[in-house]
Each structure stands twice: as C-alpha cells, then as structure tokens.
Design a protein around this motif. Structure first.
Motif, mmCIF file in Angstrom:
data_model
loop_
_atom_site.group_PDB
_atom_site.id
_atom_site.type_symbol
_atom_site.label_atom_id
_atom_site.label_comp_id
_atom_site.label_asym_id
_atom_site.label_seq_id
_atom_site.Cartn_x
_atom_site.Cartn_y
_atom_site.Cartn_z
ATOM 1 N N GLU A 143 108.630 16.695 -1.338
ATOM 2 C CA GLU A 143 108.239 16.995 0.042
ATOM 3 C C GLU A 143 108.036 15.712 0.859
ATOM 4 N N LYS A 144 107.423 14.730 0.254
ATOM 5 C CA LYS A 144 107.084 13.504 0.979
ATOM 6 C C LYS A 144 108.282 12.558 1.142
ATOM 7 N N TYR A 145 109.126 12.468 0.105
ATOM 8 C CA TYR A 145 110.179 11.455 0.108
ATOM 9 C C TYR A 145 111.594 12.009 0.239
ATOM 10 N N GLY A 146 111.786 13.317 0.104
ATOM 11 C CA GLY A 146 113.057 14.002 0.307
ATOM 12 C C GLY A 146 114.334 13.234 0.067
ATOM 13 N N GLU A 147 114.853 12.608 1.100
ATOM 14 C CA GLU A 147 116.153 11.936 1.040
ATOM 15 C C GLU A 147 116.085 10.537 0.433
ATOM 16 N N LYS A 148 114.898 10.035 0.171
ATOM 17 C CA LYS A 148 114.783 8.695 -0.436
ATOM 18 C C LYS A 148 115.225 8.740 -1.892
ATOM 19 N N THR A 149 115.635 7.607 -2.395
ATOM 20 C CA THR A 149 116.122 7.507 -3.764
ATOM 21 C C THR A 149 114.976 7.635 -4.753
ATOM 22 N N ALA A 150 115.150 8.548 -5.699
ATOM 23 C CA ALA A 150 114.163 8.742 -6.761
ATOM 24 C C ALA A 150 114.541 7.935 -7.999
ATOM 25 N N PHE A 151 115.844 7.933 -8.334
ATOM 26 C CA PHE A 151 116.318 7.248 -9.535
ATOM 27 C C PHE A 151 117.666 6.601 -9.265
ATOM 28 N N VAL A 152 117.909 5.486 -9.953
ATOM 29 C CA VAL A 152 119.189 4.790 -9.893
ATOM 30 C C VAL A 152 119.613 4.503 -11.324
ATOM 31 N N ASN A 153 120.891 4.748 -11.628
ATOM 32 C CA ASN A 153 121.416 4.438 -12.949
ATOM 33 C C ASN A 153 122.901 4.199 -12.843
ATOM 34 N N MET A 154 123.350 3.070 -13.354
ATOM 35 C CA MET A 154 124.772 2.717 -13.369
ATOM 36 C C MET A 154 125.401 2.912 -11.995
ATOM 37 N N ASP A 155 124.788 2.366 -10.983
ATOM 38 C CA ASP A 155 125.275 2.420 -9.600
ATOM 39 C C ASP A 155 125.298 3.817 -8.993
ATOM 40 N N SER A 156 124.686 4.784 -9.649
ATOM 41 C CA SER A 156 124.554 6.130 -9.086
ATOM 42 C C SER A 156 123.097 6.347 -8.706
ATOM 43 N N GLU A 157 122.889 7.035 -7.596
ATOM 44 C CA GLU A 157 121.536 7.295 -7.123
ATOM 45 C C GLU A 157 121.294 8.803 -7.050
ATOM 46 N N MET A 158 120.026 9.174 -7.205
ATOM 47 C CA MET A 158 119.623 10.566 -7.042
ATOM 48 C C MET A 158 118.402 10.582 -6.137
ATOM 49 N N SER A 159 118.478 11.360 -5.064
ATOM 50 C CA SER A 159 117.345 11.467 -4.150
ATOM 51 C C SER A 159 116.302 12.416 -4.731
ATOM 52 N N PHE A 160 115.113 12.388 -4.163
ATOM 53 C CA PHE A 160 114.067 13.315 -4.584
ATOM 54 C C PHE A 160 114.503 14.759 -4.350
ATOM 55 N N LYS A 161 115.201 14.980 -3.221
ATOM 56 C CA LYS A 161 115.676 16.328 -2.910
ATOM 57 C C LYS A 161 116.678 16.803 -3.962
ATOM 58 N N GLU A 162 117.641 15.939 -4.319
ATOM 59 C CA GLU A 162 118.615 16.279 -5.362
ATOM 60 C C GLU A 162 117.911 16.560 -6.688
ATOM 61 N N LEU A 163 116.950 15.719 -7.017
ATOM 62 C CA LEU A 163 116.195 15.905 -8.251
ATOM 63 C C LEU A 163 115.524 17.270 -8.269
ATOM 64 N N GLY A 164 114.930 17.641 -7.146
ATOM 65 C CA GLY A 164 114.267 18.936 -7.052
ATOM 66 C C GLY A 164 115.224 20.097 -7.251
ATOM 67 N N LEU A 165 116.403 20.016 -6.623
ATOM 68 C CA LEU A 165 117.393 21.086 -6.751
ATOM 69 C C LEU A 165 117.932 21.193 -8.172
ATOM 70 N N LYS A 166 118.258 20.055 -8.759
ATOM 71 C CA LYS A 166 118.803 20.051 -10.123
ATOM 72 C C LYS A 166 117.749 20.494 -11.136
ATOM 73 N N THR A 167 116.524 20.090 -10.894
ATOM 74 C CA THR A 167 115.417 20.482 -11.768
ATOM 75 C C THR A 167 115.213 21.994 -11.727
ATOM 76 N N ARG A 168 115.222 22.546 -10.529
ATOM 77 C CA ARG A 168 115.056 23.996 -10.367
ATOM 78 C C ARG A 168 116.177 24.753 -11.074
ATOM 79 N N ASP A 169 117.404 24.256 -10.902
ATOM 80 C CA ASP A 169 118.554 24.905 -11.543
ATOM 81 C C ASP A 169 118.455 24.827 -13.066
ATOM 82 N N PHE A 170 118.028 23.675 -13.577
ATOM 83 C CA PHE A 170 117.923 23.532 -15.033
ATOM 84 C C PHE A 170 116.812 24.419 -15.585
#
Length: 126
Positions: free
Chosen positions: A34-61
């Motif tokens: 909610e607070k950081y939404g579009e900001k980057t949550a994680f970076v790995n091997m030049d790929s980034e995941m935003s907090f929003k993406e993390l939330g969606l993928k987490t919910r789906d998993f």
C-alpha cells in the motif's frame, strides 16, 4: 551496556522498534504494498519486482497452494536460492495461512529427508 553499534545506524533509523506495530509478516507485506506500490521491492540479475507485482504474485501463489488441497496450518518447505521467486513463495505460503519451512538447497539427501520429516512438510517448493 554500551551500544556502540548505534553510532553506525543511518540517520532516521530508530534505536528500538515497536513490536506491536505490525500484526504479522503478511501485515508488513500488505502495508508495504500500500505504501510503496510501484517502487522496487526486489532486484535480482538485472530484473526488478515492484511491491505491487509482489503482492499480485503472492496472492496468486497463495490461491494456487489452496487449489492443490493444502490447508491452513500445513507446513510447506521452500528449497530455493536467492531469486525473485523466493519472496513470492515465502509470502504466498504465509498469506495462505501455512507455515514456511526454509530448506537449504545445498542439503544432502539425508539432511533434506530429516528436515522434511521433522517439519512434517506437506509440499516442497523448488
């Protein structure tokens, strides 16, 4: 006791934390999304995941885990290196109400068997 490590804290980092500020790790995730939404949550091997993406993928998993027949309270082992899929698996398991059992990817078969039997893991994410 002298807390000499405090002098190395960056500006704005408090000396103590309020352990009641968050109800759970899932609460931390939800507030961060909610607070950081579009900001980057994680970076790995030049790929980034935003907090929003993390939330969606987490919910789906989490939904996927329930669709397999796993139930709230079941132990789910995670045997993964530090990749972007790891936080998705970790938070998805927690969001599903299940227990995370971290398993070292370098365990020998004997060590892995001991961990899985001891934890009574119902599934293994690799």
């Amino acid at each position: 006791m002298d807390k000499i490590w405090l002098e190395n804290y960056p500006a704005g980092v408090p000396e103590t934390i309020d352990p009641d500020h968050f109800a759970s790790l899932v609460d931390i995730l939800e507030q961060s999304i909610e607070k950081y939404g579009e900001k980057t949550a994680f970076v790995n091997m030049d790929s980034e995941m935003s907090f929003k993406e993390l939330g969606l993928k987490t919910r789906d998993f989490a939904a996927y885990l329930h669709s397999t027949g796993l139930k709230k309270g079941d132990a789910v082992a995670v045997m993964m290196p530090n990749l972007l899929q790891y936080p998705v698996a970790l938070f998805g398991i927690l969001q599903a109400g299940m227990t995370v059992v971290n398993v070292n990817p370098l365990y020998t078969p004997r060590e892995l068997k001991h961990q899985l039997v001891d934890s009574q893991a119902k599934a293994l994410v690799i």
